[in-house]
Design a protein around this motif. Structure first.
Motif, PDB file in Angstrom:
ATOM      1  N   SER A 178      18.634   6.273  15.703  1.00  0.00           N
ATOM      2  CA  SER A 178      17.327   6.401  14.757  1.00  0.00           C
ATOM      3  C   SER A 178      16.180   6.440  15.957  1.00  0.00           C
ATOM      4  CB  SER A 178      17.095   4.968  14.361  1.00  0.00           C
ATOM      5  OG  SER A 178      18.429   4.466  14.083  1.00  0.00           O
ATOM      6  N   SER A 179      14.945   7.226  15.239  1.00  0.00           N
ATOM      7  CA  SER A 179      13.755   7.189  16.135  1.00  0.00           C
ATOM      8  C   SER A 179      12.937   5.836  15.863  1.00  0.00           C
ATOM      9  CB  SER A 179      13.079   8.750  15.709  1.00  0.00           C
ATOM     10  OG  SER A 179      12.425   8.558  14.324  1.00  0.00           O
ATOM     11  N   VAL A 180      12.184   5.610  16.988  1.00  0.00           N
ATOM     12  CA  VAL A 180      11.257   4.245  17.007  1.00  0.00           C
ATOM     13  C   VAL A 180       9.903   4.764  17.116  1.00  0.00           C
ATOM     14  CG1 VAL A 180      11.188   2.005  18.093  1.00  0.00           C
ATOM     15  CG2 VAL A 180      13.355   3.148  17.920  1.00  0.00           C
ATOM     16  N   VAL A 181       9.198   4.053  16.236  1.00  0.00           N
ATOM     17  CA  VAL A 181       7.762   4.313  16.337  1.00  0.00           C
ATOM     18  C   VAL A 181       7.057   3.047  16.047  1.00  0.00           C
ATOM     19  CG1 VAL A 181       5.619   5.585  15.051  1.00  0.00           C
ATOM     20  CG2 VAL A 181       8.179   6.636  14.920  1.00  0.00           C
ATOM     21  N   TRP A 182       5.782   2.711  17.030  1.00  0.00           N
ATOM     22  CA  TRP A 182       5.059   1.577  16.565  1.00  0.00           C
ATOM     23  C   TRP A 182       3.798   2.132  15.794  1.00  0.00           C
ATOM     24  CZ3 TRP A 182       8.779   0.013  19.281  1.00  0.00           C
ATOM     25  CH2 TRP A 182       9.138   0.236  20.822  1.00  0.00           C
ATOM     26  N   VAL A 183       3.523   1.250  14.697  1.00  0.00           N
ATOM     27  CA  VAL A 183       2.482   1.675  14.044  1.00  0.00           C
ATOM     28  C   VAL A 183       1.584   0.484  13.951  1.00  0.00           C
ATOM     29  CG1 VAL A 183       1.902   1.970  11.655  1.00  0.00           C
ATOM     30  CG2 VAL A 183       3.749   3.170  12.361  1.00  0.00           C
ATOM     31  N   ILE A 216       5.775  -2.523  13.139  1.00  0.00           N
ATOM     32  CA  ILE A 216       4.479  -2.788  12.892  1.00  0.00           C
ATOM     33  C   ILE A 216       3.877  -3.864  13.875  1.00  0.00           C
ATOM     34  CG2 ILE A 216       2.669  -3.369  11.259  1.00  0.00           C
ATOM     35  CD1 ILE A 216       4.169  -2.259   8.885  1.00  0.00           C
ATOM     36  N   GLU A 217       2.803  -3.339  14.473  1.00  0.00           N
ATOM     37  CA  GLU A 217       2.064  -4.310  15.588  1.00  0.00           C
ATOM     38  C   GLU A 217       0.580  -4.600  15.162  1.00  0.00           C
ATOM     39  OE1 GLU A 217       3.163  -2.703  19.229  1.00  0.00           O
ATOM     40  OE2 GLU A 217       4.885  -3.720  19.360  1.00  0.00           O
ATOM     41  N   ALA A 218      -0.038  -5.669  15.630  1.00  0.00           N
ATOM     42  CA  ALA A 218      -1.115  -5.990  15.709  1.00  0.00           C
ATOM     43  C   ALA A 218      -1.516  -7.001  16.963  1.00  0.00           C
ATOM     44  CB  ALA A 218      -1.648  -6.714  14.239  1.00  0.00           C
ATOM     45  N   SER A 219      -2.645  -7.389  17.164  1.00  0.00           N
ATOM     46  CA  SER A 219      -2.684  -8.125  18.186  1.00  0.00           C
ATOM     47  C   SER A 219      -2.242  -9.575  17.918  1.00  0.00           C
ATOM     48  CB  SER A 219      -4.235  -8.412  18.847  1.00  0.00           C
ATOM     49  OG  SER A 219      -5.052  -9.267  17.728  1.00  0.00           O
ATOM     50  N   PRO A 220      -1.756 -10.473  19.148  1.00  0.00           N
ATOM     51  CA  PRO A 220      -1.299 -11.540  18.719  1.00  0.00           C
ATOM     52  C   PRO A 220      -2.186 -12.607  17.973  1.00  0.00           C
ATOM     53  CG  PRO A 220      -0.307 -10.957  21.051  1.00  0.00           C
ATOM     54  CD  PRO A 220      -1.786  -9.955  20.513  1.00  0.00           C
ATOM     55  N   GLY A 227      -8.060  -5.839   8.710  1.00  0.00           N
ATOM     56  CA  GLY A 227      -8.475  -4.972   7.276  1.00  0.00           C
ATOM     57  C   GLY A 227      -8.431  -3.647   7.140  1.00  0.00           C
ATOM     58  N   ARG A 228      -7.314  -3.059   8.002  1.00  0.00           N
ATOM     59  CA  ARG A 228      -7.151  -1.616   7.631  1.00  0.00           C
ATOM     60  C   ARG A 228      -5.621  -1.524   7.368  1.00  0.00           C
ATOM     61  NH1 ARG A 228      -9.707  -0.414  13.058  1.00  0.00           N
ATOM     62  NH2 ARG A 228      -8.785   1.397  13.098  1.00  0.00           N
ATOM     63  N   ALA A 229      -5.082  -2.423   6.577  1.00  0.00           N
ATOM     64  CA  ALA A 229      -3.513  -2.284   6.381  1.00  0.00           C
ATOM     65  C   ALA A 229      -3.502  -0.727   5.737  1.00  0.00           C
ATOM     66  CB  ALA A 229      -3.144  -3.373   5.372  1.00  0.00           C
ATOM     67  N   GLU A 230      -4.390  -0.163   4.915  1.00  0.00           N
ATOM     68  CA  GLU A 230      -4.049   1.066   4.129  1.00  0.00           C
ATOM     69  C   GLU A 230      -3.784   2.100   4.989  1.00  0.00           C
ATOM     70  OE1 GLU A 230      -6.270   1.567   0.679  1.00  0.00           O
ATOM     71  OE2 GLU A 230      -6.331   3.541   1.079  1.00  0.00           O
ATOM     72  N   GLU A 231      -4.453   1.915   6.520  1.00  0.00           N
ATOM     73  CA  GLU A 231      -4.292   3.309   7.342  1.00  0.00           C
ATOM     74  C   GLU A 231      -2.758   2.872   8.024  1.00  0.00           C
ATOM     75  OE1 GLU A 231      -6.923   2.795  10.781  1.00  0.00           O
ATOM     76  OE2 GLU A 231      -8.605   2.575   9.227  1.00  0.00           O
ATOM     77  N   ALA A 232      -2.218   1.809   8.143  1.00  0.00           N
ATOM     78  CA  ALA A 232      -1.089   1.766   8.573  1.00  0.00           C
ATOM     79  C   ALA A 232      -0.045   2.527   7.405  1.00  0.00           C
ATOM     80  CB  ALA A 232      -0.592   0.382   8.819  1.00  0.00           C
ATOM     81  N   HIS A 247       0.706  -1.172   0.079  1.00  0.00           N
ATOM     82  CA  HIS A 247       0.036   0.132  -0.028  1.00  0.00           C
ATOM     83  C   HIS A 247       0.826   1.292   0.067  1.00  0.00           C
ATOM     84  CE1 HIS A 247      -3.803  -1.774   0.530  1.00  0.00           C
ATOM     85  NE2 HIS A 247      -3.348  -2.931   1.683  1.00  0.00           N
ATOM     86  N   VAL A 248       2.046   1.201   0.808  1.00  0.00           N
ATOM     87  CA  VAL A 248       2.838   2.314   0.769  1.00  0.00           C
ATOM     88  C   VAL A 248       3.338   2.515  -0.610  1.00  0.00           C
ATOM     89  CG1 VAL A 248       5.080   3.246   1.717  1.00  0.00           C
ATOM     90  CG2 VAL A 248       3.662   2.184   3.061  1.00  0.00           C
ATOM     91  N   GLU A 249       3.830   1.711  -1.097  1.00  0.00           N
ATOM     92  CA  GLU A 249       4.464   1.916  -2.610  1.00  0.00           C
ATOM     93  C   GLU A 249       3.202   2.459  -3.407  1.00  0.00           C
ATOM     94  OE1 GLU A 249       5.824  -1.629  -4.600  1.00  0.00           O
ATOM     95  OE2 GLU A 249       7.469  -0.561  -5.380  1.00  0.00           O
ATOM     96  N   ARG A 250       2.291   2.052  -3.472  1.00  0.00           N
ATOM     97  CA  ARG A 250       1.017   2.644  -4.338  1.00  0.00           C
ATOM     98  C   ARG A 250       0.845   4.257  -4.050  1.00  0.00           C
ATOM     99  NH1 ARG A 250      -4.312   2.609  -2.861  1.00  0.00           N
ATOM    100  NH2 ARG A 250      -3.697   1.086  -1.591  1.00  0.00           N
ATOM    101  N   LEU A 251       0.632   4.139  -2.696  1.00  0.00           N
ATOM    102  CA  LEU A 251       0.142   5.594  -1.807  1.00  0.00           C
ATOM    103  C   LEU A 251       1.213   6.677  -2.260  1.00  0.00           C
ATOM    104  CD1 LEU A 251      -1.771   4.457   1.295  1.00  0.00           C
ATOM    105  CD2 LEU A 251      -2.992   5.463  -0.879  1.00  0.00           C
TER     106      LEU A 251
END
Ligand code: ATP
Ligand code: AMP
Ligand code: MG
Length: 209
Positions: free
Chosen positions: A183-188, A133-137, A193-198, A28-32
């Motif tokens: 480097s800075s560190v960020v959790w996303v 990148i994180e999601a629930s286990p 169903g919402r990979a585009e938001e990430a 999605h990042v590549e496309r956007l």
């Protein structure tokens, strides 16, 4: 101004435990990015470079075999991959452009947890930013299950509890790998169903570099 701790182009690491959705989000990042990122963006998968080097030596045929190789073989392939990635990006990118590396801050191997971005790799990649990148286990376990037997073999990585443990180590190693290059560190989050938001969040972060 040339900085010892930076490449001329921006470098963002996109990491996260296997099956969390890194490669999907980066699609999605590549496309956007074509409309929403002002510079040139190159997305490279660290495992692709390790696999190509391993195949050349006859060490592995499939990407999920890499973490089962002998430790020193993995260390050598890791260093080769980092060098090839920066060599490749240096030919294509300049100031104002960005390289995203799809990889892992920690790899679960049969002989223990192993840093994906140890000193010798960080000193080559010189990341501005490390995104985790994180999601629930539970969601990650279900995503892995859906892939199994199709393209990926992640059975050796265990179930929900193992995923939760690896996520904890992914955070710790992301912060540890941030130290040598500042480097800075960020959790996303990559919610179901919402990979585009990430992906949108990642593009926002790239624009801040
Ligand atoms: P690996 O580290 O093993 O390469 P990965 O983090 O790159 O894994 P992907 O291969 O991108 O993970 O995704 C794993 C599975 O999860 C795929 O089937 C993908 O379609 C699915 N997936 C990714 N993001 C989401 C999401 N937000 N919602 C639902 N399914 C998703
Ligand atoms: P991936 O497609 O992201 O799962 O990558 C395939 C495999 O490459 C991983 O399962 C690891 O064995 C290996 N790999 C990817 N990135 C790294 C890294 N930074 N350090 C060590 N091994 C890695
Ligand atoms: Mg992937």
């Amino acid at each position: 101004m040339e900085l010892a701790l930076r490449n001329p182009f921006h470098v963002a690491i996109v990491s996260g435990v296997p099956g969390v959705g890194k490669t999907t989000v980066l699609g999605h990042v590549e496309r956007l990015a074509q409309q929403h990122y002002p510079g040139k963006l190159l997305i490279l998968n660290f495992g692709d470079f390790m696999l190509k080097a391993a195949q050349k030596e006859g060490l592995a045929e499939h990407r999920d075999q890499l973490r089962h190789l002998k430790h020193r073989q993995q260390v050598a392939l890791q260093e080769v991959a980092a060098r090839l990635i920066v060599e490749h990006a240096s030919k294509e990118l300049g100031p104002g452009d960005a390289l995203i590396v799809d990889t892992h801050t920690v790899v679960k191997t049969p002989m223990g947890y192993w840093p994906g971005l140890p000193g010798h790799v960080v000193s080559i990649l010189k990341p501005d930013l490390i995104i985790l990148i994180e999601a629930s286990p539970e969601a990650i376990a279900a995503r892995r299950m859906r892939d199994e037997d199709k393209t990926r073999i992640r059975r050796d990585l265990g179930g929900v509890e193992d995923i939760a443990e690896l996520m904890k180590y992914a955070r710790i190693t992301a912060l540890a790998s941030a130290v040598p290059a500042g480097s800075s560190v960020v959790w996303v989050k990559n919610p179901e169903g919402r990979a585009e938001e990430a992906a949108k969040r990642i593009i926002e972060l790239l624009k801040m570099l």
